[in-house]
Design an enzyme around this catalytic site. Sequence first.
Site, mmCIF file in Angstrom:
data_model
loop_
_atom_site.group_PDB
_atom_site.id
_atom_site.type_symbol
_atom_site.label_atom_id
_atom_site.label_comp_id
_atom_site.label_asym_id
_atom_site.label_seq_id
_atom_site.Cartn_x
_atom_site.Cartn_y
_atom_site.Cartn_z
ATOM 1 C CG HIS A 1 -2.151 -0.866 1.007
ATOM 2 N ND1 HIS A 1 -2.122 -2.230 1.166
ATOM 3 C CD2 HIS A 1 -3.426 -0.564 0.631
ATOM 4 C CE1 HIS A 1 -3.328 -2.728 0.912
ATOM 5 N NE2 HIS A 1 -4.137 -1.743 0.579
ATOM 6 C CE LYS B 1 -6.736 -10.198 11.792
ATOM 7 N NZ LYS B 1 -6.572 -9.330 12.969
#
Lengths: 281, 204
Positions: free
Chosen positions: B39, B107
């Site tokens: 990222h 999650k």
Amino acid sequence: MLKLRDGIVELYKKVATSLPPDVEEGLKQAFSNEQEETKAKSALGIILENIKMGRDTARPICQDTGVPVFFIKVPAGLSQIDIKNTVLDATRIATEIIPLRPNAVDILTERNSGDNTGIGFPIIYLEETEKSTLSIDLMLKGGGSENAGQIYKLPASDLNAQRDLDGVSKCVLDAVQKAQGRACPPYLLGVGIGASKDQVTRLSKEQLMRKLNDKNESKELAKLESDLLTNINRLGIGAMGFGGNVTALGVKIGVNHRHPASYFVDISMGCWATRRGRLIW
Amino acid sequence: MVASINLAVPLSTEDVRSLKAGDFVQLSGDIVTGRDRIHKFLLEQKPRVEEIPFQLSGSVLYHCGPLIQKSGEEQKIIAAGPTTSMRVEMYAADVIKEYGLKGIIGKGGMGRKTLQALQKNSCVYFHTIGGAAVYLAERIKKILGVWKLDEFGAAEAMWHLEVENFPAMVTMDTHGNDIHHEIENMSLKKFAEFIGGEDRQAVK
């Protein structure tokens, strides 16, 4: 030391691939405490199946095999330096053969060492014991749950928390409220209370080594542990944060004497896959 | 088990917009992994689409640092559960927009910025089961490729994977629904009772 090295590799393997029986039992109870057809029950069903698959196929339960944390009690006369070196050798071997995910990253170069060893990695706490046996406790502490840990200084006016056990309770509830489902609930919570930052963080982590049915020797703390578990579960966060009756499986509290000016409370969060085990040598 | 919707990846805008928070799904097709370093890299270095060896447009990005076993040249996925998505909150909205992702698997859910990006770019957040790494690895049929392995290491590299019936639940949809936000506000009410004093404000 070669036999000890192989013993530690075996300990790694057992801890990485099979959940401690008390934690598995806690998860089974959590499964039966959730209502049929709920998201939480469905999550717990997958979790229980995963535990079985890990054990049956000797594969690590979770891809994050964590930071290895050792609490070692050494009989008088045994070299602590030798033991430390043996742990490092065992770590390199275990990483390759189990395998474990290499997790040791250099702060400056961002390079992963590839074998789970590095500066202060694994974490090894050594202590001399009067007993004649060497006792090695290992926990594989996942990063996600470690990140959800919190430290508090009491009093804390934003939590309406004073310097007493009620204040401690509020800290623990706040840590769980902040974590929500991000650190893989149902959680195991370790709490350390005392005089200094470094001491309470280790103390809270050591509490995670206690079995879920281990009862605190102090009556007051035993009651606090049980009351806190009830209240945490009333938050309703549930397995994976999907909402449900079981947010935590256990709360364990350890205390040290404190300085009159200081009242530190540290909380270590353990995910449902809290992997720990002991080797007696 | 609750009935689930079968989805083929790459996903279309229509696929994604038809999903609602609370839906159980099973994904089949090609997905990619990416976590913290990928990222940061995508946002700082801004590699052009043609520099990335896999098709990201329409694809699903899995927040996962898998455990890989190497035997000679062969690599095998041993365990591959999700990692905490919130750590990439500061990057995710831009990554979704720049690279045309249609789904995220992770999650713990994500923040408001990502929720808005999901609405604007027709992308959805799938929550899978943290720690269920062996169970989920069984649904990964093949490693199709890997990018940035030497530079970032196995956990942080971008893996291109073929999955079959990969189970997840939609927890943040394209219509602004967010199960994490609902649960957090619900637990906050109970928390405020325990803490006493003035009621805390609901989470924005």
